[in-house]
Design an enzyme around this catalytic site. Structure first.
Site, PDB file in Angstrom:
ATOM      1  N   LYS A  64      26.707  46.151  47.704  1.00 32.37           N
ATOM      2  CA  LYS A  64      28.122  46.365  47.359  1.00 32.37           C
ATOM      3  C   LYS A  64      28.279  46.693  45.872  1.00 32.37           C
ATOM      4  CE  LYS A  64      30.881  42.623  46.608  1.00 32.37           C
ATOM      5  NZ  LYS A  64      31.564  42.634  45.306  1.00 32.37           N
ATOM      6  N   ASN A  65      27.665  45.871  45.017  1.00 35.51           N
ATOM      7  CA  ASN A  65      27.919  46.019  43.587  1.00 35.51           C
ATOM      8  C   ASN A  65      27.175  47.183  42.948  1.00 35.51           C
ATOM      9  OD1 ASN A  65      29.712  43.962  43.788  1.00 35.51           O
ATOM     10  ND2 ASN A  65      28.405  42.398  42.864  1.00 35.51           N
ATOM     11  N   CYS A 105      41.680  35.901  38.840  1.00 36.29           N
ATOM     12  CA  CYS A 105      41.380  35.845  40.263  1.00 36.29           C
ATOM     13  C   CYS A 105      40.845  34.461  40.592  1.00 36.29           C
ATOM     14  CB  CYS A 105      40.409  36.941  40.672  1.00 36.29           C
ATOM     15  SG  CYS A 105      38.733  36.610  40.186  1.00 36.29           S
ATOM     16  N   ARG A 153      38.783  36.397  33.974  1.00 35.94           N
ATOM     17  CA  ARG A 153      38.134  37.702  34.038  1.00 35.94           C
ATOM     18  C   ARG A 153      38.824  38.805  33.226  1.00 35.94           C
ATOM     19  NH1 ARG A 153      36.026  38.713  40.072  1.00 35.94           N
ATOM     20  NH2 ARG A 153      34.486  39.957  38.986  1.00 35.94           N
ATOM     21  N   ASP A 191      26.485  34.823  41.815  1.00 30.66           N
ATOM     22  CA  ASP A 191      26.875  35.210  43.179  1.00 30.66           C
ATOM     23  C   ASP A 191      26.081  34.475  44.265  1.00 30.66           C
ATOM     24  OD1 ASP A 191      28.758  36.889  42.124  1.00 30.66           O
ATOM     25  OD2 ASP A 191      27.601  38.723  42.390  1.00 30.66           O
ATOM     26  N   ARG A 203      34.829  41.595  52.593  1.00 27.93           N
ATOM     27  CA  ARG A 203      34.741  42.403  51.383  1.00 27.93           C
ATOM     28  C   ARG A 203      33.287  42.648  51.007  1.00 27.93           C
ATOM     29  NH1 ARG A 203      37.716  40.124  46.498  1.00 27.93           N
ATOM     30  NH2 ARG A 203      36.727  42.017  45.767  1.00 27.93           N
TER      31      ARG A 203
END
Ligand code: EPU
Length: 418
Positions: free
Chosen positions: A22-23, A117, A122, A306, A398
């Site tokens: 994803k990233n 968030c 952030r 993560d 997501r």
């Protein structure tokens, strides 16, 4: 709203394939704004965040063709809008990644300021500071970052802290800026390097990505090309942790053990037997209860933030006491309260969580609060006695492609219900 129902207690067993990262996919898709030639991108994961960035690019006038076999074809030759609106940015902060490319190629960009968030405040000050050093005029008006520049110029930028998307934004902007850009204290994450490899395929002149100093020699324009996104190291780590917590035995194909050194070493400390090849990782827990581990998160190559929530779930059922310190985000312990509801003994002190492993977690209704927090609840549910119902699972969609199909393939009893 959809929920996941998990009947826990089954050791995972079998083989699955890891998806594209994803990233890496998100910045690579954003970077396609830098070129007017067609670009093909393969190994793009089917995820909500990818759908969001595709919609964002689509709204700007980028033509995107999806092909099940070859991936995504992107044509950014004509743009109608240079804006990332609040409605999309609020659902995905990574939308900020269009700022550098839009500004560098078109001289203007308007991106909604991402708010705080679930995992922290952030800010994006480092993105803005870097672009300003390259000549951008930036104003914050009505919740929007409004940036313009006739031309961006190479600059030497020392990041005040290590930021992944901040490094990516400046690196992308530098590819077609005039002159040389040097980023010191750059993020070394494999996804930054993957983005640089992609941009170099398009003709960019980037050196040093994957190290703390990245040098970009600006060129007039980028061309087209074909690229395949690297495998997702966090998805990989999450399934390995799932095998540990269920005392199972799994093999992950299409994964890259070289991207997970700090994680694999930590997983071995739990008692897991790990075997690797060039593009696979096998883990065998030999039916043993894991041992608790101490972890401190930090930027790559240290242990990734993560993977913190997933290891919190492992420690919750492990032998002994484990101490987890979160140094990247200030508020990334939202899963702790939910794990406590399943019977975990965890005490929080500032950015440190101390857990004493219990013999058995118990299924409970729980609520996902962010992407990795939801992964930790899935893991806890897989290990718990009885039924766990996870609410708000849009967070998990997501970042995890087909999570219930993949877990079911490994033998888990998991079901999505409307
Ligand atoms: N920070 C600042 N100023 C900035 C930028 C960052 O103070 O201008 C701070 C942040 O508040 C944070 C730290 O620096 O405390 C690191 O944040 P970073 O900018 O590296 O995070 P990010 O780029 O917004 C990416 C990933 C995250 C991952 C972090 C850290 C993407 C799209 N997102 O976020 O992924 O946690 O790096 O590795 O690449 C996830 O996948 O679940 C996820 C949250």
């Amino acid at each position: 709203m959809e929920k996941l129902i998990i009947k826990g207690g089954i050791p995972l067993n079998g083989e699955i394939k890891i998806s594209g990262a994803k990233n890496a996919a998100l910045p690579i898709l954003a970077a396609s704004l830098l070129s007017k030639s067609p670009i093909q991108i393969g190994n793009i994961p089917h995820l909500q965040d990818v759908t969001t960035i595709v919609s964002l690019l689509g709204q700007m006038g980028v033509r995107i063709t999806l092909d099940e076999r070859s991936g995504i074809e992107v044509d950014s030759s004509h743009l109608e809008s240079f804006q990332a609106p609040y409605e999309l940015v609020r659902t995905m902060r990574a939308s900020i990644l269009v700022l550098g490319p839009l500004l560098s190629r078109f001289g203007k960009a308007e991106v909604s300021l991402p708010g705080g968030c679930a995992i922290g405040t952030r800010p994006v000050d480092q993105h803005l500071k870097g672009l300003q050093a390259m000549g951008a005029e930036i104003q914050i008006e009505n919740g929007y970052i409004r940036a313009k520049a006739k031309k961006l110029y190479g600059a030497t930028i020392v990041m005040d802290l290590v930021t992944v998307t901040g490094t990516e934004n400046i690196m992308m902007a530098g590819t077609i800026a005039k002159g040389q850009t040097i980023i010191h204290n750059a993020a070394r994450e494999p996804e930054v390097e993957d983005l640089a490899n992609f941009l170099n395929i398009l003709g960019a002149k980037i050196k040093g990505a994957g190290t703390a100093t990245i040098t970009i020699d600006g060129i007039d324009e980028l061309g087209g090309g074909t690229y395949s996104v690297l495998p997702d190291r966090i998805e990989t780590g999450t399934y390995l942790a799932a095998a540990i917590i269920t005392r199972g035995k799994i093999k992950l194909k299409n994964s890259r053990p070289d991207l997970l050194e700090s994680v694999l070493l930590k997983l071995e400390e739990t008692g897991a037997i790990i075997d690797t090849g060039l593009d696979w990782i096998a883990l065998d827990m030999q039916h043993q209860r894991p041992r608790a581990v101490n972890i401190s998160t930090a930027p790559y190559p240290a242990f990734p933030t993560d993977m913190q929530a997933q290891m919190m779930a492992v420690n919750a059922v492990a032998y002994g006491t484990g101490i987890i310190t979160e140094t990247v985000f200030e508020n990334r312990f939202m899963h702790v309260q939910e794990l406590q509801r399943m019977g975990a003994t965890i005490s929080l002190k500032g950015n440190t969580a101390i857990s004493t492993g219990c013999d058995q977690l118990h299924g409970a209704p729980v609520m996902a609060t962010d992407l990795r927090a939801s992964a930790s609840l899935v893991l806890a549910g897989l290990a718990a006695k009885g039924e766990t119902i996870i609410n708000r699972i849009y967070h998990i969609d997501r970042g995890y492609e087909c999570i219930e199909e993949k877990l079911a393939q490994l033998g888990a009893q998991i079901q999505r219900i409307p």
